[in-house]
Design an enzyme around this catalytic site. Sequence first.
Site, mmCIF file in Angstrom:
data_model
loop_
_atom_site.group_PDB
_atom_site.id
_atom_site.type_symbol
_atom_site.label_atom_id
_atom_site.label_comp_id
_atom_site.label_asym_id
_atom_site.label_seq_id
_atom_site.Cartn_x
_atom_site.Cartn_y
_atom_site.Cartn_z
ATOM 1 C CG ASP A 1 -2.263 3.617 7.094
ATOM 2 O OD1 ASP A 1 -2.221 3.220 5.859
ATOM 3 O OD2 ASP A 1 -2.984 4.509 7.394
ATOM 4 C CG ASN B 1 -1.780 1.260 1.338
ATOM 5 O OD1 ASN B 1 -2.419 1.595 0.219
ATOM 6 N ND2 ASN B 1 -1.715 1.977 2.514
ATOM 7 C CB SER C 1 5.216 5.125 4.206
ATOM 8 O OG SER C 1 5.715 6.266 4.839
ATOM 9 C CG HIS D 1 -0.312 6.308 4.694
ATOM 10 N ND1 HIS D 1 -1.814 6.533 4.760
ATOM 11 C CD2 HIS D 1 0.099 7.376 5.205
ATOM 12 C CE1 HIS D 1 -1.875 7.262 5.849
ATOM 13 N NE2 HIS D 1 -0.772 7.860 6.161
#
Length: 196
Positions: free
Chosen positions: A150, A107, A141, A109
Amino acid sequence: RVSVAVLVSGAGSNLRALHAASLTADSPFRIVLVISNNSGSGGLAYAADHAIPTLHVSGRTHPDPGALDAELVRQLQAHQIELIVTAGYMKKVGPRVLAEYAGRILNIHPSLLPAHGGPGMYGAAVHRAVLAAGDRLSGPSVHLVTDEYDEGEIIGHQEVPVLDGDTPETLAARVLVAEHELLPMVVTELSRRLRR
Ligand code: GAR
């Protein structure tokens, strides 16, 4: 090459950056599927325009979360996906997808995690929090996805200065430029590792 699925909800600028990188001659990955919970998302339109197979899977198409999770696994397997990238995907990935793709879901972020992550922290809210905290540094990130927002291992980040007079919008734009460099870099590295 490593077969990648990208999950998007919105504009899809990270999808575009990733797709551009995948088209270079020595890219170790290719995007073979784009999935969105939002049938009107720019990301889905971009994929369709570029002959990448698309899929709309949401609470509307699958009211039962377990059935949605199972459908995602079925589709990912049918497309022989090896790596999943959530790029502006504003939904949690379900437990079946997590179990099937443990360690292979990334992911992006828009803050320097672990700062300014967690539930409710996406888009402008993240940049507002950075400014409210008086941070002098921010930046995206990339991390492994777990069942908490997260929280997974951080694979890479890129620092971006916070400037005097920044608004959430000006900061978001500067961070987004860094996202478009960082994400293709990390996906390229991880794809090379998966092939070794
Ligand atoms: C990006 O800034 C991404 O970091 C953020 O949403 C934006 C999506 O833009 N993701 C989150 O806030 C996740 N918590 P895009 O659709 O243009 O790639």
